[in-house]
Design a protein around this motif. Structure first.
Motif, PDB file in Angstrom:
ATOM      1  N   LYS A  77      40.958  64.500  15.851  1.00 16.07           N
ATOM      2  CA  LYS A  77      39.550  64.485  15.442  1.00 16.07           C
ATOM      3  C   LYS A  77      39.004  63.099  15.104  1.00 16.07           C
ATOM      4  CE  LYS A  77      39.696  69.200  13.721  1.00 16.07           C
ATOM      5  NZ  LYS A  77      39.679  70.058  12.539  1.00 16.07           N
ATOM      6  N   CYS A  78      39.885  62.140  14.828  1.00 16.51           N
ATOM      7  CA  CYS A  78      39.429  60.764  14.595  1.00 16.51           C
ATOM      8  C   CYS A  78      40.324  59.821  15.390  1.00 16.51           C
ATOM      9  CB  CYS A  78      39.429  60.415  13.102  1.00 16.51           C
ATOM     10  SG  CYS A  78      41.049  60.036  12.408  1.00 16.51           S
ATOM     11  N   MET A  79      40.034  58.548  15.354  1.00 11.33           N
ATOM     12  CA  MET A  79      40.747  57.575  16.179  1.00 11.33           C
ATOM     13  C   MET A  79      42.186  57.291  15.716  1.00 11.33           C
ATOM     14  SD  MET A  79      38.467  57.062  18.412  1.00 11.33           S
ATOM     15  CE  MET A  79      38.844  55.610  19.343  1.00 11.33           C
ATOM     16  N   LEU A  80      42.528  57.661  14.497  1.00 12.05           N
ATOM     17  CA  LEU A  80      43.858  57.323  13.985  1.00 12.05           C
ATOM     18  C   LEU A  80      44.991  57.962  14.781  1.00 12.05           C
ATOM     19  CD1 LEU A  80      43.372  57.384  10.105  1.00 12.05           C
ATOM     20  CD2 LEU A  80      43.468  55.409  11.641  1.00 12.05           C
ATOM     21  N   TRP A  81      44.736  59.088  15.425  1.00 15.49           N
ATOM     22  CA  TRP A  81      45.802  59.754  16.173  1.00 15.49           C
ATOM     23  C   TRP A  81      46.306  58.882  17.322  1.00 15.49           C
ATOM     24  CZ3 TRP A  81      46.121  61.205  21.301  1.00 15.49           C
ATOM     25  CH2 TRP A  81      44.955  61.083  22.058  1.00 15.49           C
TER      26      TRP A  81
ATOM     27  N   ARG B 292      49.110  56.508  15.901  1.00 13.72           N
ATOM     28  CA  ARG B 292      50.168  57.039  15.040  1.00 13.72           C
ATOM     29  C   ARG B 292      51.444  57.305  15.836  1.00 13.72           C
ATOM     30  NH1 ARG B 292      47.298  62.806  14.650  1.00 13.72           N
ATOM     31  NH2 ARG B 292      48.313  63.786  16.452  1.00 13.72           N
ATOM     32  N   THR B 293      52.572  57.204  15.142  1.00 14.88           N
ATOM     33  CA  THR B 293      53.833  57.688  15.675  1.00 14.88           C
ATOM     34  C   THR B 293      53.944  59.162  15.308  1.00 14.88           C
ATOM     35  OG1 THR B 293      54.812  55.510  15.353  1.00 14.88           O
ATOM     36  CG2 THR B 293      56.336  57.353  15.684  1.00 14.88           C
ATOM     37  N   HIS B 294      53.699  59.446  14.024  1.00 11.08           N
ATOM     38  CA  HIS B 294      53.692  60.818  13.510  1.00 11.08           C
ATOM     39  C   HIS B 294      52.547  60.965  12.520  1.00 11.08           C
ATOM     40  CE1 HIS B 294      57.678  61.819  15.060  1.00 11.08           C
ATOM     41  NE2 HIS B 294      58.107  60.665  14.595  1.00 11.08           N
TER      42      HIS B 294
ATOM     43  N   ALA C 188      47.105  57.184   2.122  1.00 10.02           N
ATOM     44  CA  ALA C 188      47.384  57.339   3.550  1.00 10.02           C
ATOM     45  C   ALA C 188      48.836  56.948   3.807  1.00 10.02           C
ATOM     46  CB  ALA C 188      46.457  56.438   4.373  1.00 10.02           C
ATOM     47  N   PRO C 189      49.407  57.432   4.890  1.00  7.77           N
ATOM     48  CA  PRO C 189      50.782  57.032   5.214  1.00  7.77           C
ATOM     49  C   PRO C 189      50.877  55.540   5.518  1.00  7.77           C
ATOM     50  CG  PRO C 189      50.063  58.900   6.572  1.00  7.77           C
ATOM     51  CD  PRO C 189      48.861  58.382   5.862  1.00  7.77           C
ATOM     52  N   GLY C 190      52.020  54.972   5.211  1.00  4.62           N
ATOM     53  CA  GLY C 190      52.333  53.603   5.597  1.00  4.62           C
ATOM     54  C   GLY C 190      53.263  53.607   6.794  1.00  4.62           C
ATOM     55  N   GLN C 191      53.827  52.461   7.096  1.00  6.66           N
ATOM     56  CA  GLN C 191      54.693  52.317   8.276  1.00  6.66           C
ATOM     57  C   GLN C 191      55.886  53.271   8.252  1.00  6.66           C
ATOM     58  OE1 GLN C 191      56.202  48.352   8.962  1.00  6.66           O
ATOM     59  NE2 GLN C 191      57.697  49.065  10.442  1.00  6.66           N
ATOM     60  N   HIS C 192      56.604  53.326   7.121  1.00  3.83           N
ATOM     61  CA  HIS C 192      57.800  54.167   7.049  1.00  3.83           C
ATOM     62  C   HIS C 192      57.454  55.649   7.157  1.00  3.83           C
ATOM     63  CE1 HIS C 192      60.399  50.782   6.199  1.00  3.83           C
ATOM     64  NE2 HIS C 192      59.531  50.380   5.291  1.00  3.83           N
ATOM     65  N   GLU C 193      56.326  56.017   6.581  1.00  2.35           N
ATOM     66  CA  GLU C 193      55.876  57.396   6.650  1.00  2.35           C
ATOM     67  C   GLU C 193      55.456  57.750   8.079  1.00  2.35           C
ATOM     68  OE1 GLU C 193      56.026  55.978   2.647  1.00  2.35           O
ATOM     69  OE2 GLU C 193      54.900  55.124   4.313  1.00  2.35           O
ATOM     70  N   ASP C 194      54.767  56.829   8.724  1.00  3.22           N
ATOM     71  CA  ASP C 194      54.353  57.024  10.118  1.00  3.22           C
ATOM     72  C   ASP C 194      55.578  57.191  11.024  1.00  3.22           C
ATOM     73  OD1 ASP C 194      52.379  56.873  12.382  1.00  3.22           O
ATOM     74  OD2 ASP C 194      53.480  55.030  12.811  1.00  3.22           O
ATOM     75  N   GLU C 195      56.619  56.413  10.769  1.00  2.00           N
ATOM     76  CA  GLU C 195      57.839  56.489  11.583  1.00  2.00           C
ATOM     77  C   GLU C 195      58.604  57.800  11.362  1.00  2.00           C
ATOM     78  OE1 GLU C 195      59.852  52.919  10.365  1.00  2.00           O
ATOM     79  OE2 GLU C 195      58.608  51.643  11.650  1.00  2.00           O
TER      80      GLU C 195
ATOM     81  N   ARG D  22      48.501  57.006   9.661  1.00  4.82           N
ATOM     82  CA  ARG D  22      48.488  55.619   9.188  1.00  4.82           C
ATOM     83  C   ARG D  22      47.335  54.834   9.809  1.00  4.82           C
ATOM     84  NH1 ARG D  22      52.405  50.758  10.991  1.00  4.82           N
ATOM     85  NH2 ARG D  22      51.792  49.272   9.384  1.00  4.82           N
ATOM     86  N   PRO D  23      46.488  54.241   8.967  1.00  2.00           N
ATOM     87  CA  PRO D  23      45.477  53.323   9.494  1.00  2.00           C
ATOM     88  C   PRO D  23      46.164  52.055  10.018  1.00  2.00           C
ATOM     89  CG  PRO D  23      44.815  54.150   7.343  1.00  2.00           C
ATOM     90  CD  PRO D  23      46.256  54.536   7.550  1.00  2.00           C
ATOM     91  N   PRO D  24      45.660  51.485  11.114  1.00  2.00           N
ATOM     92  CA  PRO D  24      46.276  50.272  11.672  1.00  2.00           C
ATOM     93  C   PRO D  24      46.415  49.168  10.617  1.00  2.00           C
ATOM     94  CG  PRO D  24      44.588  51.115  13.143  1.00  2.00           C
ATOM     95  CD  PRO D  24      44.498  51.915  11.868  1.00  2.00           C
ATOM     96  N   LYS D  25      47.572  48.526  10.618  1.00  2.00           N
ATOM     97  CA  LYS D  25      47.880  47.410   9.711  1.00  2.00           C
ATOM     98  C   LYS D  25      47.712  47.796   8.235  1.00  2.00           C
ATOM     99  CE  LYS D  25      46.634  44.064  13.219  1.00  2.00           C
ATOM    100  NZ  LYS D  25      45.697  43.073  13.685  1.00  2.00           N
ATOM    101  N   ASN D  26      47.851  49.086   7.937  1.00  2.00           N
ATOM    102  CA  ASN D  26      47.728  49.595   6.563  1.00  2.00           C
ATOM    103  C   ASN D  26      46.383  49.289   5.915  1.00  2.00           C
ATOM    104  OD1 ASN D  26      50.223  50.799   6.650  1.00  2.00           O
ATOM    105  ND2 ASN D  26      51.260  49.156   5.571  1.00  2.00           N
ATOM    106  N   ARG D  27      45.345  49.146   6.725  1.00  2.00           N
ATOM    107  CA  ARG D  27      44.016  48.940   6.145  1.00  2.00           C
ATOM    108  C   ARG D  27      43.607  50.193   5.386  1.00  2.00           C
ATOM    109  NH1 ARG D  27      40.959  52.405   8.841  1.00  2.00           N
ATOM    110  NH2 ARG D  27      41.027  52.573  11.104  1.00  2.00           N
ATOM    111  N   ASN D  28      42.603  50.060   4.526  1.00  2.00           N
ATOM    112  CA  ASN D  28      42.072  51.234   3.856  1.00  2.00           C
ATOM    113  C   ASN D  28      41.438  52.154   4.893  1.00  2.00           C
ATOM    114  OD1 ASN D  28      42.806  50.441   1.290  1.00  2.00           O
ATOM    115  ND2 ASN D  28      40.803  49.633   0.760  1.00  2.00           N
TER     116      ASN D  28
END
Length: 184
Positions: free
Chosen positions: A19-23, A26-28, A46-53, A90-96
Motif C-alpha cells: 500500500k505504500c512505497m516501503l514494500w 524491504r527484505t521482510h 519502525a523496523p531497523g536493519q536487523h528487524e528488516d533482515e 523499514r524506511p530507507p536508511k532508517n529515516r523517520n
C-alpha cells in the motif's frame, strides 16, 4: 476464528502489503511478535536493519538493550509482551517514516490492539508517541506519565536507540518499565 488465527491473518496481510512505497525496499515486513494475550503491548517507530533482515521486532542492538531493561524491571518478552511498531517496513536508511507511510500502517496497529487486548501500552519514542498522541506531544516532557489512550493505560518513554545514544537515559527507562510492571 480464534484470536491467534485472526492475528496471524493480520500479520499475513502486513507481510504481503504493497500500500505504500516501503514494500519496494524491504527484505521482510515486521508485523510484530510476542504473546497473543499479552498484558503489555509495546509500540515502537519502525523496523531497523536487523528487524528488516529477520522479520522480527527489536532484534538488533536496541532489542538487546530493550530485553535487558525489561528484565531489570521484572518484565519478560515471552510472558508479558507483544511488540510492534507504527510502521511495519523499514524506511530507507532508517529515516523517520513519512506521514503517508504511518497512515497506511495505522489500521494494522489498531487491529493488533483490538486482538491482543493488552492491559497496558508502552509507547517507545517520539515518532510513535506523536503518531498515537498527537503531533504536539513532547516525549522529553511527558515520558513516564500515564496517559489514557483509546481506553488503555499508556506510558510513553524513550526509544532504546535514544538510550544507546545517551546511556544516562537507561535508568529513566528502566524506572518507566518498573511502573508498568507494578501496575500489572
Amino acid at each position: 476464528m480464534n484470536r491467534k488465527e485472526e492475528l496471524q491473518k493480520v500479520e499475513h496481510a502486513i507481510c504481503s502489503c504493497t500500500k505504500c512505497m516501503l514494500w519496494e525496499s524491504r527484505t521482510h515486513a515486521v508485523p510484530g511478535g510476542g504473546k497473543v494475550s499479552a498484558p503489555v503491548m509495546i509500540i515502537g517507530e519502525a523496523p531497523g536493519q536487523h528487524e528488516d533482515e529477520s522479520g522480527k521486532p527489536f532484534v538488533g542492538r536496541s532489542g538487546k538493550l530493550l530485553d535487558e531493561m525489561f528484565e531489570v524491571a521484572g518484565l519478560n518478552r515471552a510472558k508479558h509482551l507483544y511488540i510492534t511498531s507504527v510502521v511495519k517496513c523499514r524506511p530507507p536508511k532508517n529515516r523517520n517514516p513519512y506521514q503517508k507511510e504511518i497512515n497506511t500502517c495505522l489500521p494494522y496497529v489498531f487491529k493488533q490492539l483490538e486482538l491482543i487486548k493488552p492491559k497496558l501500552i508502552i509507547c517507545l519514542g517520539s515518532v510513535a508517541a506523536k503518531t498515537l498522541l498527537g503531533k504536539d506531544f513532547k516525549i522529553s516532557k511527558k515520558r513516564g506519565q500515564w496517559i489514557s489512550f483509546e481506553g488503555y493505560g499508556m506510558l510513553p518513554t524513550f526509544h532504546p536507540s535514544a538510550v544507546l545514544r545517551n546511556p544516562n537515559l537507561k535508568q529513566v527507562v528502566i524506572e518507566d518499565f518498573k511502573r508498568v510492571a507494578q501496575r500489572l
